[in-house]
Design a protein around this motif. Sequence first.
Motif, PDB file in Angstrom:
ATOM      1  N   LYS A  46      41.658  39.070  53.479  1.00  0.00           N
ATOM      2  CA  LYS A  46      40.845  40.060  52.779  1.00  0.00           C
ATOM      3  C   LYS A  46      40.618  41.286  53.637  1.00  0.00           C
ATOM      4  O   LYS A  46      40.548  42.418  53.131  1.00  0.00           O
ATOM      5  CB  LYS A  46      39.499  39.440  52.369  1.00  0.00           C
ATOM      6  CG  LYS A  46      39.555  38.615  51.101  1.00  0.00           C
ATOM      7  CD  LYS A  46      38.167  38.277  50.596  1.00  0.00           C
ATOM      8  CE  LYS A  46      38.227  37.560  49.258  1.00  0.00           C
ATOM      9  NZ  LYS A  46      36.872  37.279  48.710  1.00  0.00           N
ATOM     10  N   LEU A  52      43.725  43.332  53.404  1.00  0.00           N
ATOM     11  CA  LEU A  52      43.796  43.943  52.071  1.00  0.00           C
ATOM     12  C   LEU A  52      42.896  45.175  52.008  1.00  0.00           C
ATOM     13  O   LEU A  52      43.309  46.233  51.510  1.00  0.00           O
ATOM     14  CB  LEU A  52      43.390  42.929  51.002  1.00  0.00           C
ATOM     15  CG  LEU A  52      43.323  43.457  49.562  1.00  0.00           C
ATOM     16  CD1 LEU A  52      44.696  43.956  49.109  1.00  0.00           C
ATOM     17  CD2 LEU A  52      42.797  42.378  48.610  1.00  0.00           C
ATOM     18  N   LYS A  53      41.682  45.050  52.538  1.00  0.00           N
ATOM     19  CA  LYS A  53      40.770  46.190  52.537  1.00  0.00           C
ATOM     20  C   LYS A  53      41.315  47.324  53.402  1.00  0.00           C
ATOM     21  O   LYS A  53      41.230  48.505  53.043  1.00  0.00           O
ATOM     22  CB  LYS A  53      39.392  45.763  53.045  1.00  0.00           C
ATOM     23  CG  LYS A  53      38.356  46.886  53.009  1.00  0.00           C
ATOM     24  CD  LYS A  53      37.018  46.410  53.518  1.00  0.00           C
ATOM     25  CE  LYS A  53      35.957  47.518  53.385  1.00  0.00           C
ATOM     26  NZ  LYS A  53      36.360  48.789  54.026  1.00  0.00           N
ATOM     27  N   LYS A  63      44.122  49.037  51.518  1.00  0.00           N
ATOM     28  CA  LYS A  63      43.591  49.807  50.394  1.00  0.00           C
ATOM     29  C   LYS A  63      42.927  51.093  50.876  1.00  0.00           C
ATOM     30  O   LYS A  63      43.079  52.161  50.255  1.00  0.00           O
ATOM     31  CB  LYS A  63      42.597  48.956  49.593  1.00  0.00           C
ATOM     32  CG  LYS A  63      43.273  47.828  48.812  1.00  0.00           C
ATOM     33  CD  LYS A  63      42.271  46.861  48.197  1.00  0.00           C
ATOM     34  CE  LYS A  63      41.532  47.467  47.030  1.00  0.00           C
ATOM     35  NZ  LYS A  63      40.697  46.452  46.331  1.00  0.00           N
ATOM     36  N   HIS A  91      49.343  44.843  45.799  1.00  0.00           N
ATOM     37  CA  HIS A  91      48.768  44.092  46.925  1.00  0.00           C
ATOM     38  C   HIS A  91      47.588  43.234  46.470  1.00  0.00           C
ATOM     39  O   HIS A  91      47.451  42.077  46.888  1.00  0.00           O
ATOM     40  CB  HIS A  91      48.295  45.059  48.014  1.00  0.00           C
ATOM     41  CG  HIS A  91      49.407  45.661  48.826  1.00  0.00           C
ATOM     42  ND1 HIS A  91      50.596  45.019  49.054  1.00  0.00           N
ATOM     43  CD2 HIS A  91      49.492  46.860  49.480  1.00  0.00           C
ATOM     44  CE1 HIS A  91      51.378  45.772  49.798  1.00  0.00           C
ATOM     45  NE2 HIS A  91      50.727  46.901  50.075  1.00  0.00           N
ATOM     46  N   THR A  92      46.732  43.807  45.636  1.00  0.00           N
ATOM     47  CA  THR A  92      45.527  43.106  45.196  1.00  0.00           C
ATOM     48  C   THR A  92      45.882  41.845  44.421  1.00  0.00           C
ATOM     49  O   THR A  92      45.375  40.751  44.706  1.00  0.00           O
ATOM     50  CB  THR A  92      44.664  44.032  44.327  1.00  0.00           C
ATOM     51  OG1 THR A  92      44.299  45.195  45.082  1.00  0.00           O
ATOM     52  CG2 THR A  92      43.408  43.311  43.850  1.00  0.00           C
ATOM     53  N   ARG A  93      46.769  42.003  43.445  1.00  0.00           N
ATOM     54  CA  ARG A  93      47.114  40.839  42.625  1.00  0.00           C
ATOM     55  C   ARG A  93      47.864  39.793  43.445  1.00  0.00           C
ATOM     56  O   ARG A  93      47.589  38.587  43.334  1.00  0.00           O
ATOM     57  CB  ARG A  93      47.952  41.264  41.423  1.00  0.00           C
ATOM     58  CG  ARG A  93      48.090  40.139  40.393  1.00  0.00           C
ATOM     59  CD  ARG A  93      48.815  40.592  39.161  1.00  0.00           C
ATOM     60  NE  ARG A  93      50.241  40.818  39.447  1.00  0.00           N
ATOM     61  CZ  ARG A  93      51.091  41.352  38.573  1.00  0.00           C
ATOM     62  NH1 ARG A  93      50.633  41.750  37.393  1.00  0.00           N
ATOM     63  NH2 ARG A  93      52.356  41.512  38.882  1.00  0.00           N
ATOM     64  N   ASP A 116      36.947  37.965  41.890  1.00  0.00           N
ATOM     65  CA  ASP A 116      38.371  37.903  42.222  1.00  0.00           C
ATOM     66  C   ASP A 116      39.228  37.968  40.958  1.00  0.00           C
ATOM     67  O   ASP A 116      40.232  38.681  40.904  1.00  0.00           O
ATOM     68  CB  ASP A 116      38.695  36.621  42.986  1.00  0.00           C
ATOM     69  CG  ASP A 116      37.999  36.557  44.342  1.00  0.00           C
ATOM     70  OD1 ASP A 116      37.617  37.623  44.857  1.00  0.00           O
ATOM     71  OD2 ASP A 116      37.828  35.437  44.866  1.00  0.00           O
ATOM     72  N   GLN A 128      39.341  41.372  39.566  1.00  0.00           N
ATOM     73  CA  GLN A 128      40.245  42.243  40.319  1.00  0.00           C
ATOM     74  C   GLN A 128      41.702  42.002  39.928  1.00  0.00           C
ATOM     75  O   GLN A 128      42.498  42.953  39.838  1.00  0.00           O
ATOM     76  CB  GLN A 128      40.060  42.015  41.824  1.00  0.00           C
ATOM     77  CG  GLN A 128      38.749  42.547  42.373  1.00  0.00           C
ATOM     78  CD  GLN A 128      38.757  42.598  43.892  1.00  0.00           C
ATOM     79  OE1 GLN A 128      39.550  43.317  44.495  1.00  0.00           O
ATOM     80  NE2 GLN A 128      37.867  41.831  44.513  1.00  0.00           N
ATOM     81  N   ALA A 135      44.033  44.825  38.318  1.00  0.00           N
ATOM     82  CA  ALA A 135      45.298  45.146  38.992  1.00  0.00           C
ATOM     83  C   ALA A 135      46.475  45.023  38.030  1.00  0.00           C
ATOM     84  O   ALA A 135      47.388  45.859  38.034  1.00  0.00           O
ATOM     85  CB  ALA A 135      45.489  44.227  40.191  1.00  0.00           C
TER      86      ALA A 135
END
Length: 501
Positions: free
Chosen positions: A379, A382-383, A386, A410-412, A425, A428, A432
């Motif tokens: 995570k 990912l942040k 992003k 990336h999120t999915r 989650d 999101q 996405a």
Amino acid sequence: MNLRQNKANVSQRGARPAFRPPRKKDKDMEPTVPLPLTRVFFALVILLLLPAQAQAESFTLTYDKTRQVMPLTAGATPTSAAQTAEQTITLFPDAYTNKSGQIESIYDFTKKEFTVVNHAAKTYTVYPLHSVAVQRLRERLHRLDMKISMYQQRAKDMQISTDVLMEDLDIDMMLGSRKSTRTADRITPQKKDNITTFTNGNTTLAALQLSGDAIPPALQRTYAHFVVYELTAHPAIKDAISAETAPFQKLNFINRDMFKNILASYAWSLKSVAAGAAEAPVIPPDYARVYHLSADINQAFKEALNPKVFDADAFEKKVQELVDRNRYLEAYLATELEMQTMSDKDAATNGPSFISGRNIVKHFEKAVYLAITQTPESKAELKQYKDILENAKPRAGELAWMIDYYIAVHTRAFFEKQKHLSKTDLEQITQASETILNTLKHAPRMKSVYQDAGDAHYAALGIPTAMLYWAHLANIAPDSDGAEKLAKLKADAEKDFPEYF
């Protein structure tokens, strides 16, 4: 509107001699053609000159189909009233249709397509025929996996063989195929008078009563396909029904679902039989083909079918102008977009035109480049990715929507790998997925979107929709990896589910 097409009338040809015996030059000469052969020849000529005889090429069976749902608990009262709908089944030599109300499904075994027609809206959607068999396979494996997990959690001290747990009669009743079932030997047919029952010990799984009508021999195979596709009964029961030369007059069978704790009882009752002269189902010419419920996405599907013309000189000039203005990220995104919207072969052929745009970003936008091309493993990563991509949007110019696309990918991808998902989650993932799909509004031919959307639906057991996306990808990029995977999936389905094809 009826989809059956009447055959054109065959005009009768005028009778004229088709054979004239040769003149004899000598009375002792033998005929040029032996006598028995001559008679056969004349018989064939006369047969050809006779008016063509109309033959029935379609066969319509109209049924009342009733579904009653109740809890699995013995003696329980139904959870709702029985639902009855009229099903009109029309058999053709290489297809059949199932019409209920304004919705008609066409199963075409020549084109290997499954089409859903909405007569009220005058629209239709086409799916690969393989999607039905693959859907049942995936759902069957999913249910068996849930069953195994459930038993392992309930009986940690008990050693139950996985092979034993994989043998499930109820799951096979709904989703089994000839090759996958392991429970055919548990079913015993018993015939009394005109009724055949199929039992499993003390439980009657199905009861069959035949009509007094005969299925045209040319349509027997299509009738078997109808039985395979429309009935959620055990493969052994379907095979027994398909082997009959008369359609069923009445058919009752049950489906027990341990996961939903329901028993669904089905009853088919034949109302009428009619022979016709149509060779194949036809979709009216004024009906529109629909790919997606969203008007914008549907339009993108259609635009993607337009051939793509690449002007190498113009593109290289555009990239150079962006580089000269220090718009390195925009030059890179333009290059990626161009490559993503052409076939793999064309991308390779035009490779020299893409060298500048792909390399320059590694020197001047390296952090963004890595945030796009690498996959976040946590995570925190990912942040981080992003944040980098969000900050890069102003430098993306008119291609800022591509930054949103990469963030969504990336999120999915990250959350779909997690075992335990929170409500946030899941939200999101949904957001996405919508962002990825909306990319088609900007780039209708973007290959990765069709592949990603298909993958997402496949993972969620939405097989027909997944294959619709993949089939469209195969149309616009037949040499892509996605197209090759779809071709293999279809080939495997035909090998593993011969009764469906």
